[in-house]
Design a protein around this motif. Sequence first.
Motif: not given
Length: 869
Positions: A57-61
């Motif tokens: 999730s962090d990487v995608c954001s």
Amino acid sequence: MRVDALSSVCNLGVLDSLSEASISEILERWSSFCLITETIVKGDDASLSTSYSKFQSDVCSLCKYGLRSLVEEHFLLSLQGMLEKHGAPNFWKNFDAYNNDPDSEMVDRNTQEDEVELLLCKALEEMSLEKKYQEKCLLMLVNSLQLCQENNTSTEGHPLDMEKIFFSKYRLIVSSVLMTTMPCQFTEILHLYFKGRLEELSTIMAGDYDDDNELQDNNQPTNMDIDGTYDPKKTLENKLVRNIGMVVNNLRNLGFTSMTEDAYASTIFLLLQDKVFDLAGDDYRTSVLESIKGWMQAVPLQFLHALLDYLGDSMSDLSPKSTKSPLASTPSSCYQKSGKPSEGIIRWQLRLEYFAYETLQDLRIDKLFEIIVDYPDSAPAIEDLKQCLEYTGQHSKLVDSFIAALKYRLLTAGASTNDILHQYVSTIKALRTINPAGVFLEAVGEPIREYLRGRKDTIKCIVTMLTDGTGGNSNGPGTGDSLLEELNRDEENQESNSLDDDINTDDKQTWIDVQRWEPDPVEADPSKGSRYRRKVDVLGMIVGIIGSKDQLISEYRVMLAEKLLNKTDYDIDTEIRTLELLKIHFGESSMQKCEIMLNDLIDSKRTNTNVKATINRLSQTAAESWEHGASFDILDATIISSNFWPPIQDEDVKIPEPVDQLLSDYAKRFHEIKTPRKLLWKKNLGTVKLELEFEDKTLRFTATPVHASIIMQFQDQKSWTSKNLAAAIGVPVDTLQRRINFWISKGIVAESSSADSNDHVYTLVDDMADGGKSVTNNEVLVADDESETSVASVEDQLKKEMAVYEKFIFGMLTNIGNMGLERIHNSLKIFCATNPVYDKSIQQLQSFLSSLVAEEKLELRDGTYSLKK
């Protein structure tokens, strides 16, 4: 990390277009990403599974806001930091025990190699696990980025390409970290490991391994042959190769590919070198090339084949033409089960072939002098060297090395001319095998020929080798350096050529030469074409030392005359055979005088029988003995045609009266039979068989007439002064003193001083119990000094013949000044075109000028002759 992130975002110029909520989300996501990254990099598989969804999730954001490059860079730097802080230090720590004392000598070398193997396998296993975990972490990042990419259809790029790029970068990081922190002894550790394993494999292949004991400790699956039998050697071999393959694979994965290949390559080459040294050794009578080839196929190539198959390095097959090699003309047995060899194996094979050839070649070149000394027994070593040179092309190394060995070991004052000639003949024959065209023989033979030209006894030694079946070698026949062998070969070639009378021999040879033509090597002398080198002629090269066959024939005449004059019978079959062989090589006209000399011996035998038969039949009185009971049966005469023989040394000597009368009667009867021919006796020549009777023994000798005359004077008078004895036999006192030394040395005559200091007293020894200690009851041949031979030497004859040109030479040097040898030779040809006609060779002229220099009539400076001032 957060400060760096904000700085990067600011540099990208993104903040101006973002709202407060977006900036807060970025900071929050970045902090979370950094925390999770730190956790999973330091953690284990459990932390990966629990953090995966949040991490994704962090990487995608972050990627949504254009911070993908920052995410990738931070993650890779985190992995690198962990390697630098923990991975690499822990890996190299395993070798601290070895690094502390790298130069120490272990008492048990096998123990040292086993320790290195354990250290290396343990370290690689730990580092591989660490690397495997980090790759899982990296894969989690790749999957997260791929998910972002799937959600964002505008992003280009293939998922597989992305994974390949990331793992390529990671492998570069691992390799860089380990290489920059690597201790200097690690290369040595790799060498020691591969050395131990390859030696173990070699031992297994040799069948010297304790299979039973080794297999009892292993619970590995067994190999079964086709017939179901158990092959313990194959099991050990497969296990060893598998273990080595695992080590090599791990080293490759850690970025030590080139270092690993260098380590096992150098070990293979060292092992191959040791094997060549062991097989070759100092035994030159057997070929070792086949054994080297067999071992190379069985051990290093077998190992490499199995290793490359294990590592999956087999490449596409090559065509047979592109991989043709002398050492691998047929596929090895190790290839037959798996089909054609791979490109990798072929490359290795060619490298090993060249190294094996070059190593064996260098060994044989270093020992070439000894090899040629043993030729032809060492012919197998010569054949091996020939094959090596054909493959490597390093002929110049042979030439340079052998010339240096010749100058240091052969062309010295301590070596006899006979030994030098024997070595030269063996060199010709050996190098003729290596290079039939004679290119390298030209370079190697020139220093020997130049040196032999300066030896005074060269011609005499050559003639001895031509006429003696043992080549003048005390080892007897079969030594391989007798020139009679070459004469016999010439005769055989002539007989074989006579079978092809219907075919033009020159045309036939020309066609053969055309079919076999090859360009001359770069080492060839450009002044001598291929036609000059078409055949290496041993006799021709030997005669080339002298420069003229006339000089050799003249020396042969002198030696033949000496041999014939010392014959005690008329057996000349050996001399006739030798003369016929010489006629084949030098021509009948050149040997005509020698043939007449042998015919004189044949005629002498017939004439001697006729004369003695008529004397015994017509005059019983003449046939009866004198007071000692001897008859004409004791006399055998050799009658020579003096015009065809070399000049005979004449010496006045008084022989006993009864013997002198016997010679007179013989000459008288000869004149009656052969009118108008008369005999002129050379009383100093020939041999006399003596029998000396003492109280306790009888001694037999074969002596010259002078020696016989000396001892027979003691028959009636037991003591003589030197002056009286010399007068009695008609020779000078100094000649008497020189000749009587033989009888003194045998203890038959004793020498003492007299009142006159210039006179000596010689007394016959009566009691042979005290004298004659060196004499046995056998026939002894009395040999004259070399200076007192029966026939004038070639040098003396030449000096006498050249004396007529001495005034011409002095006149030219007076009028013209200093002159070189060739100019004097050409001038004599011009000025002496009529009587006396100058027909001498330049070598004969040089010999005569050298004698004038020795007599201090001429001077030689810088190659020019001048009158002595």
